[in-house]
Scaffold this active site. Sequence first.
Site, short mmCIF file in Angstrom:
data_model
loop_
_atom_site.label_atom_id
_atom_site.label_comp_id
_atom_site.label_asym_id
_atom_site.label_seq_id
_atom_site.Cartn_x
_atom_site.Cartn_y
_atom_site.Cartn_z
CB SER A 1 5.97 -6.05 3.63
OG SER A 1 5.52 -6.44 2.34
CE LYS B 1 -1.09 -1.69 4.90
NZ LYS B 1 -0.48 -2.61 3.91
CD GLU C 1 -5.94 5.55 5.68
OE1 GLU C 1 -6.31 6.14 6.72
OE2 GLU C 1 -4.82 4.99 5.58
C1 LIG Z 1 0.05 -2.34 2.67
C2 LIG Z 1 1.14 -3.27 2.33
C3 LIG Z 1 2.31 -2.83 1.67
C4 LIG Z 1 2.49 -1.43 1.13
O1 LIG Z 1 2.51 -0.42 2.07
P1 LIG Z 1 3.81 0.35 2.54
O2 LIG Z 1 3.27 1.50 3.29
O3 LIG Z 1 4.58 0.76 1.32
O4 LIG Z 1 4.61 -0.59 3.36
C5 LIG Z 1 3.33 -3.73 1.44
N1 LIG Z 1 3.22 -5.02 1.82
C6 LIG Z 1 2.11 -5.49 2.45
C7 LIG Z 1 2.07 -6.92 2.82
C8 LIG Z 1 1.05 -4.63 2.72
O5 LIG Z 1 -0.05 -5.11 3.33
#
Ligand SMILES: *Cc1c(COP(=O)(O)O)cnc(C)c1O
Length: 381
Positions: free
Chosen positions: A360, A85, A107
């Site tokens: 992610s 993010k 948000e």
């Molecule tokens: C917010 C988040 C997501 C989901 O958001 P996307 O917009 O689909 O990437 C996925 N993994 C983590 C670790 C997150 O914090």
Amino acid sequence: MDEKYYYGGFGGRYVPESLIEPLNELDRNYKSCKKDKNFQSKLSDILKNYAGRPTPLYLSGALSEYCGCSVYLKREDLCHTGAHKINNALGQGLLAVETGKRNIIAETGAGQHGVATAAAAALFGLKCTIYMGTKDIKRQHNNVVRMKLLGADIVEVQEGDKTLNAAVNATLRRWVQDPENIYYLLGSCVGPHPYPAIVRDFHSVIGKEVKEQIPDRPDVIVACVGGGSNSIGIFTPFFKDKNIRFVGVEAEGCASLSKGKVGVLHGAKSYLLYDKNGQIKKTHSIAPGLDYSGVGPEHSFYKERSRAEYVNINDSEALKAFRWLSKNEGIIPALESSHAVAWVMKEKWNGGQKVVINLSGRGDKDIDEIFSMEEIKREYE
Ligand SMILES: *Cc1c(COP(=O)(O)O)cnc(C)c1O
């Protein structure tokens, strides 16, 4: 229908008239920053020296042995603030600075985007206000404290569903009151055009790095899908190579693409989940970042063109992958990312493939949630 606002018929700008000019201005500002070498070099410097990019592409011995093929992890969990993010928060934060907006609003649902935004605002010396539903403020105490430490003000959103949906609406309403000074830093590749494109571009750094890091081209790229930003970020640079299979993994309780219908939410046309009364469905996932009833319009376009496959994984499969990777690889993945890992572990592989998973985020944020489950607590005691 103005073609340029759409992603193959999805997306658009289903917003009140008062938002059109602010969106036009954002579009112009973004386009000029995108071409500006000075902007791009400032951003690369911050991504490198502040956020910790490039993140490694790690060939996981444990997963490769388990699956019988080569499984790589793109280590977004090693980014500053613990997830991908921050790429978007820093990109849009710099865009705000360069275009003279001193107030950032955003948000947040689970609070991860709020934390990344608050960090970016602190770095750039901007005022930061985060809109968050009453229910989420109660559930996500840790992230509320982190945001406050980083200097952000929190506005409690008491209306609507008291969660992410209401927070998005409240942020949009605040933006139209003073678009001259306020920058709305949206957290995923959703919302009215140009947000889905801006967020995609700032996360494309993930896929661009993979292209340089992997010894040969990958066969399959797998990522979890909430709003869809980490997945679109890793897919986009490989879009033209039609032989590379893209797999987006949704949570079973929030599977807009694999189980939803086309509709309009938060200013864009895309796949959505409805309940039996035709209202936007209340979703559930063990992974707070996947808990959203909609999805970015570009994914709907990928689905219609069959450019990507969208599959789903349930809570218990995700939890199993979370624990397995922690124990066998020494990496605690975010519960969101665990969905992608779980799908790869379930699938049959035949030896030669190279599979890249976008990891992610890291799972430290999820520990309290997991240890609130009695059966898990007992096992580790
Ligand atoms: C917010 C988040 C997501 C989901 O958001 P996307 O917009 O689909 O990437 C996925 N993994 C983590 C670790 C997150 O914090």
